[in-house]
Design an enzyme around this catalytic site. Sequence first.
Site, short mmCIF file in Angstrom:
data_model
loop_
_atom_site.label_atom_id
_atom_site.label_comp_id
_atom_site.label_asym_id
_atom_site.label_seq_id
_atom_site.Cartn_x
_atom_site.Cartn_y
_atom_site.Cartn_z
N ASP A 121 0.81 -1.19 0.02
CA ASP A 121 -0.01 0.16 0.07
C ASP A 121 0.86 1.39 -0.15
OD1 ASP A 121 -2.31 1.83 0.08
OD2 ASP A 121 -2.49 1.47 2.24
N ASP A 333 -1.63 6.38 -6.82
CA ASP A 333 -1.59 5.31 -5.86
C ASP A 333 -1.75 3.86 -6.50
OD1 ASP A 333 -2.42 4.25 -3.44
OD2 ASP A 333 -4.56 4.49 -3.81
#
Length: 459
Positions: A121, A333
């Site tokens: 992440d 992201d």
Amino acid sequence: MAASLLLSFSTILFIILFISPCITLSTSRRILHDHVSKHRETSFRVALKHVDSGKNLTKFERLQRGVMRGNLRLERLINNMMATLSESNSQVTSSVHAGNGEFLMNLAIGTPPETYSAIMDTGSDLIWTQCKPCTKCFDAPTPIFDPKKSSTFSKVSCSDSLCQALPTSDCESDGCEYLYSYGDYSSTQGVLATETFTFDKVPVSGLGFGCGEDNEGSGFNQGGGLVGLGRGPLSLVSQLKQSKFSYCLTSINDDTSSSSENSKSSLVMGSLTSDILTSNSTTVFTTPLIKNPSQPSFYYLSLLGISVGNVDLPIKKSTFAINSDGSGGMIVDSGTTITYLEESAFDMLKKEFISQTKLDVDNSDSTGLDLCFGLPATDDSSEVSIEIPKLVFHFDGASLDLPGENYMIGDMKSGLACLAMGSSSGISIFGNIQQQNMMVVHDLEKETLSFIPTKCDQL
């Protein structure tokens, strides 16, 4: 028309870009912050596996599942940012943690090492896994870590800088306890400790991580924990004190079923990034990384504008800027599937796409995506050819001309071709579909991010 590029799959949808190549879409990738030892250069490469890998899904089905997860991730970010903004009036700040993610990485924890899979992440910092004794643990594909069986496990003291970097901690007599929440009811709570982690046979000692004894929420059960790669002091990148890391994500089509090891996406840490770039030198699109003091974990980019075909969308310059209160801006992201644009900008893009794409708009809302087109009827049910406008993102210092498969996904079964983008409010996100088959290089010393077109399955 420019030379065409043919990608072979079981069922083929030909997409032709205006003023752009033909493409094919388918239905069917130490300074170490070490509390024990001095800095020693650590560099490694690990394979990444999509969370839906091996589930025998078509590309379109995997896209839809990713969009559902992405919508929840976006909602979580927006809710956390709203909370942060309301707290800022009382001089209290709280970081936003994205949580979840779309790619898993294998690693080993402890001595002797035990193998685990964890979610990668780039939108959060903390490294954590589920630990015994576990008062509340979710079902995971890997076992719960038992610190009593490791000779290198050590609790972190309350005076340690890692403990002080936690957004929420409690000082107990036997060490630092943490609570790390992800904006909804998802959270991990337990003891902050150091341990030896092994990445692709490369051991890293003294790595700070959360030993979670109370873990709850949605989205974490694909792995046994999470590896944060954000900009904060708790992340893997910061603890290793690496100035450079990168990832290369294969096409969404390449990992729809059990694929071979050499076709998987990959994460590269440290000097190996430079070695790979040297051997795969090609066109490089480099743009500055922007910092947002209100949300220090995220990697922000300066998006100046967007072109559809030959039309520069009349987007206000302030649309993608970081506001004085910390809202707005665009982050890159790896854990969000599609790109989300601030609503006014997306509305312009959607309108222009409809204008330039000579297909009927599908208004059934059956896919979960904001813009889909009906495919034309054809005598051959296995292939159809359509034309779509090219799409260019104009970042500060780099105009990124996206390949068609990085934003238009077709499905012969449903008879639809959909734009892999959506609208947002409060923050924009450059998602992983748009990043596929690019080496995405984070250079934290130069404060830049580079997109390098790469055949990720051949690295």
